[in-house]
Design a protein around this motif. Sequence first.
Motif, PDB file in Angstrom:
ATOM      1  N   PHE A  76      41.268  63.107  48.716  1.00  0.00           N
ATOM      2  CA  PHE A  76      40.957  61.738  48.288  1.00  0.00           C
ATOM      3  C   PHE A  76      42.043  61.229  47.361  1.00  0.00           C
ATOM      4  CE2 PHE A  76      39.937  61.840  43.785  1.00  0.00           C
ATOM      5  CZ  PHE A  76      39.876  63.204  43.556  1.00  0.00           C
ATOM      6  N   THR A  77      42.099  59.918  47.226  1.00  0.00           N
ATOM      7  CA  THR A  77      42.924  59.307  46.186  1.00  0.00           C
ATOM      8  C   THR A  77      42.304  57.963  45.814  1.00  0.00           C
ATOM      9  OG1 THR A  77      45.161  58.657  45.502  1.00  0.00           O
ATOM     10  CG2 THR A  77      44.546  58.190  47.777  1.00  0.00           C
ATOM     11  N   ILE A  78      42.743  57.455  44.707  1.00  0.00           N
ATOM     12  CA  ILE A  78      42.290  56.135  44.260  1.00  0.00           C
ATOM     13  C   ILE A  78      43.542  55.334  43.973  1.00  0.00           C
ATOM     14  CG2 ILE A  78      40.900  54.856  42.572  1.00  0.00           C
ATOM     15  CD1 ILE A  78      39.593  57.623  41.880  1.00  0.00           C
ATOM     16  N   TYR A  95      39.997  61.693  53.286  1.00  0.00           N
ATOM     17  CA  TYR A  95      39.654  62.317  54.566  1.00  0.00           C
ATOM     18  C   TYR A  95      38.365  63.112  54.446  1.00  0.00           C
ATOM     19  CZ  TYR A  95      43.890  60.673  56.642  1.00  0.00           C
ATOM     20  OH  TYR A  95      44.852  59.846  57.143  1.00  0.00           O
ATOM     21  N   THR A 103      38.395  68.173  62.935  1.00  0.00           N
ATOM     22  CA  THR A 103      39.449  67.533  62.146  1.00  0.00           C
ATOM     23  C   THR A 103      38.826  66.409  61.320  1.00  0.00           C
ATOM     24  OG1 THR A 103      39.972  65.948  63.895  1.00  0.00           O
ATOM     25  CG2 THR A 103      41.194  68.024  63.919  1.00  0.00           C
ATOM     26  N   ALA A 104      39.492  66.078  60.223  1.00  0.00           N
ATOM     27  CA  ALA A 104      38.923  65.096  59.281  1.00  0.00           C
ATOM     28  C   ALA A 104      39.371  63.690  59.636  1.00  0.00           C
ATOM     29  CB  ALA A 104      39.353  65.451  57.861  1.00  0.00           C
TER      30      ALA A 104
ATOM     31  N   SER B 140      50.502  57.468  48.733  1.00  0.00           N
ATOM     32  CA  SER B 140      49.094  57.804  48.971  1.00  0.00           C
ATOM     33  C   SER B 140      48.985  59.169  49.648  1.00  0.00           C
ATOM     34  CB  SER B 140      48.423  56.753  49.856  1.00  0.00           C
ATOM     35  OG  SER B 140      48.239  55.544  49.163  1.00  0.00           O
ATOM     36  N   ALA B 143      49.468  61.805  47.192  1.00  0.00           N
ATOM     37  CA  ALA B 143      48.295  61.923  46.316  1.00  0.00           C
ATOM     38  C   ALA B 143      47.167  62.664  47.018  1.00  0.00           C
ATOM     39  CB  ALA B 143      47.833  60.530  45.889  1.00  0.00           C
ATOM     40  N   LEU B 144      46.955  62.377  48.298  1.00  0.00           N
ATOM     41  CA  LEU B 144      45.933  63.094  49.067  1.00  0.00           C
ATOM     42  C   LEU B 144      46.256  64.587  49.095  1.00  0.00           C
ATOM     43  CD1 LEU B 144      45.660  60.518  51.974  1.00  0.00           C
ATOM     44  CD2 LEU B 144      43.784  61.102  50.418  1.00  0.00           C
ATOM     45  N   SER B 147      45.453  66.092  45.790  1.00  0.00           N
ATOM     46  CA  SER B 147      44.013  66.289  45.575  1.00  0.00           C
ATOM     47  C   SER B 147      43.527  67.528  46.323  1.00  0.00           C
ATOM     48  CB  SER B 147      43.216  65.045  45.997  1.00  0.00           C
ATOM     49  OG  SER B 147      43.031  64.988  47.401  1.00  0.00           O
ATOM     50  N   ALA B 148      44.055  67.742  47.520  1.00  0.00           N
ATOM     51  CA  ALA B 148      43.670  68.934  48.287  1.00  0.00           C
ATOM     52  C   ALA B 148      44.172  70.188  47.582  1.00  0.00           C
ATOM     53  CB  ALA B 148      44.228  68.847  49.703  1.00  0.00           C
ATOM     54  N   ALA B 151      42.056  71.411  44.715  1.00  0.00           N
ATOM     55  CA  ALA B 151      40.809  72.119  45.015  1.00  0.00           C
ATOM     56  C   ALA B 151      40.957  73.618  44.831  1.00  0.00           C
ATOM     57  CB  ALA B 151      40.367  71.796  46.447  1.00  0.00           C
ATOM     58  N   PRO B 191      47.278  55.847  36.457  1.00  0.00           N
ATOM     59  CA  PRO B 191      47.475  56.462  37.776  1.00  0.00           C
ATOM     60  C   PRO B 191      47.900  55.408  38.793  1.00  0.00           C
ATOM     61  CG  PRO B 191      45.132  56.192  37.340  1.00  0.00           C
ATOM     62  CD  PRO B 191      45.858  55.702  36.118  1.00  0.00           C
ATOM     63  N   VAL B 192      48.966  55.705  39.552  1.00  0.00           N
ATOM     64  CA  VAL B 192      49.340  54.802  40.646  1.00  0.00           C
ATOM     65  C   VAL B 192      48.569  55.175  41.906  1.00  0.00           C
ATOM     66  CG1 VAL B 192      51.566  54.009  39.821  1.00  0.00           C
ATOM     67  CG2 VAL B 192      51.414  56.198  40.996  1.00  0.00           C
ATOM     68  N   ARG B 193      48.359  56.453  42.091  1.00  0.00           N
ATOM     69  CA  ARG B 193      47.478  56.974  43.140  1.00  0.00           C
ATOM     70  C   ARG B 193      46.892  58.251  42.539  1.00  0.00           C
ATOM     71  NH1 ARG B 193      49.952  53.217  44.966  1.00  0.00           N
ATOM     72  NH2 ARG B 193      50.862  52.959  47.035  1.00  0.00           N
ATOM     73  N   TRP B 194      45.653  58.225  42.183  1.00  0.00           N
ATOM     74  CA  TRP B 194      45.072  59.427  41.589  1.00  0.00           C
ATOM     75  C   TRP B 194      45.314  60.614  42.499  1.00  0.00           C
ATOM     76  CZ3 TRP B 194      42.894  60.257  36.896  1.00  0.00           C
ATOM     77  CH2 TRP B 194      42.290  61.517  36.716  1.00  0.00           C
ATOM     78  N   PHE B 241      48.545  63.479  62.236  1.00  0.00           N
ATOM     79  CA  PHE B 241      47.330  62.967  61.591  1.00  0.00           C
ATOM     80  C   PHE B 241      47.018  63.836  60.375  1.00  0.00           C
ATOM     81  CE2 PHE B 241      44.822  60.470  65.077  1.00  0.00           C
ATOM     82  CZ  PHE B 241      45.937  59.695  65.321  1.00  0.00           C
ATOM     83  N   LEU B 242      46.924  63.213  59.215  1.00  0.00           N
ATOM     84  CA  LEU B 242      46.652  63.993  57.995  1.00  0.00           C
ATOM     85  C   LEU B 242      45.346  64.767  58.100  1.00  0.00           C
ATOM     86  CD1 LEU B 242      47.674  61.575  55.090  1.00  0.00           C
ATOM     87  CD2 LEU B 242      48.927  63.519  56.019  1.00  0.00           C
ATOM     88  N   GLY B 243      44.365  64.189  58.792  1.00  0.00           N
ATOM     89  CA  GLY B 243      43.063  64.845  58.904  1.00  0.00           C
ATOM     90  C   GLY B 243      43.076  66.095  59.761  1.00  0.00           C
ATOM     91  N   ASP B 244      44.169  66.309  60.495  1.00  0.00           N
ATOM     92  CA  ASP B 244      44.299  67.521  61.315  1.00  0.00           C
ATOM     93  C   ASP B 244      44.875  68.676  60.504  1.00  0.00           C
ATOM     94  OD1 ASP B 244      43.540  65.759  63.264  1.00  0.00           O
ATOM     95  OD2 ASP B 244      45.237  66.135  64.605  1.00  0.00           O
ATOM     96  N   LEU B 247      45.751  70.072  53.894  1.00  0.00           N
ATOM     97  CA  LEU B 247      46.792  69.501  53.038  1.00  0.00           C
ATOM     98  C   LEU B 247      47.105  70.362  51.819  1.00  0.00           C
ATOM     99  CD1 LEU B 247      45.799  65.725  53.211  1.00  0.00           C
ATOM    100  CD2 LEU B 247      47.820  66.801  54.203  1.00  0.00           C
TER     101      LEU B 247
END
Lengths: 153, 387
Positions: A76-78, A95, A103-104, B140, B143-144, B147-148, B151, B191-194, B241-244, B247
């Motif tokens: 995620f991002t903001i 995602y 897949t997401a 972005s 940043a995604l 965030s991954a 985790a 933050p520009v993109r958390w 695709f980022l979702g594939d 990350l």
Amino acid sequence: MELMTRKEVWNITYNHALGKTASEFFTQIKESARILGRRCPSDGRVLVPPRAFSDESLEATDEWVEVGPGGRIEAFTITYEPFQNLPEPPYAFGYVLLDGASTAIGGYFKGIDLSDPARAAEKLVVGTRVKTCFAEEKDRIGDVLDFWFEVQD
Amino acid sequence: MAYRTRPAVVGGATTLIPNSTGKSLEELLYDVAQKAVASAGITYDDIDGIVVAANDQYDGRAISVMAASGPVGGVDRDILCTPSAGEHAFVTGALRVASKLFDTQLVLAWSPAEVSSFSEAQRLAADPYYHRRLPLDELSSHALQASALGASVENLADLSHSVLTKNRANGAVAYPDIAAYSSGVPRGDHPVRWPIFSDMIAPPITGLVAMVLAGEDFVADRGLARPVWIEGMGWATEPSFLGDRNLGGLPSLEAAAAQAFAEAGVSDPVGEFDVAELADATPHQELLSYEGLSLCRRDGWEAALGDGTFHADGRLPVNLSGGALSVNPIFCTGLMRISEVARQLRGEAGAAQKEGAARGVAHAASGIAMQYNTVIVMNNQQPGTVQ
């Protein structure tokens, strides 16, 4: 002598063909408020958003599979700045791996106060369970903005 | 890989301009190409071919090789364009020399800072079906990715700050006039993109990087000074695709590093390299690169940053140039990583020079969330002649 610059603005319109697979995906969102993926026959992966073929196996996908509405946040991002052709910021997006998907899918997160980024980020941490929400039927146009994710209670 | 001859970097030039350039793109290209060829101690008549890389959206010119052909010598000479990345231009040029079909190659990448919004230009790279309606630009995507990564890495914010502080300190030495925040790193900005804050990235500047490559026979015949030999190269790609993707890791970098290290015979990267230049559009990228290049697993990041392993005076200095966190010529950042390692190994790194640097590794990443990864191993001692 003044060194000159030349300012140019271009406005070109494209009309992209979505193809059968993405057309069906957005039609199902618009008409039935559900998210569909496509299964790859060789490795069984359910690709969401759906694709006509798997870019891993290079096999054509051959089955529609409904996924979600529940899922978990993968990333995620903001963001706080505006983008062309998008709603007013701030945005939270990322995602989500929907239940039954391999897949997401990218989408917006809503229902969270984004005025304090650190507190908002705590609610969106990777692994958080979310549910898929849809706009009212009259407002759905067959687009990524027709659905979003909200954190499950 | 069966090279017919080993390619070497024999010259290069870099132009970095933080403000208005006062020159057209063609003038900038002409200047950097001329400087690069002259730095090799050869003339333009010696250049057999050219490979260029640029981003049409940033240039505001479709098929930007058309604009470049004249200024860089592509008229009546072999010229190719690899729009994917500057590092891909380097690999293509090196393979052309290694094939022995060409004695020399000139490789260039550039990006002017003339577009009103890099972010909007980058969004043109997203597919128009599923991703154009998301605020998905390169930042972005970084940043995604962060965030991954967060985790599985508890103290990521502190580790990122350590990387940032290290690279900015290096940048203040290497490029004191243009490095971002060379007076120190602010903390706690917006933050520009958390989770990426405005102080964690450097503003894009105009940049042009040119490098000259030559094969063994040409280097020997001309007696070229200080050649830096390419010992190994590897490159690999993540799904688009980022979702594939997961990350939080970089399997394509692991694959690229495995290919390059196998070619070069590298088994202990921290012990065998004198310098490293790694992708660092954000501090999180450099952390991921430590792991992908087998420099340090994530459970060792805190210790390595704490004991200074990757600092300027550490066991393996990483980004002595300051990296993209200090100087961000946005599209040619990848070729700049390769160029900076070559400069170190040629003894041309000025105030940032590491004494006696002989062997180094460059890592370039490009695309959304480091989709393309390229690894180049170089050595200023000539390895065994390729047969």
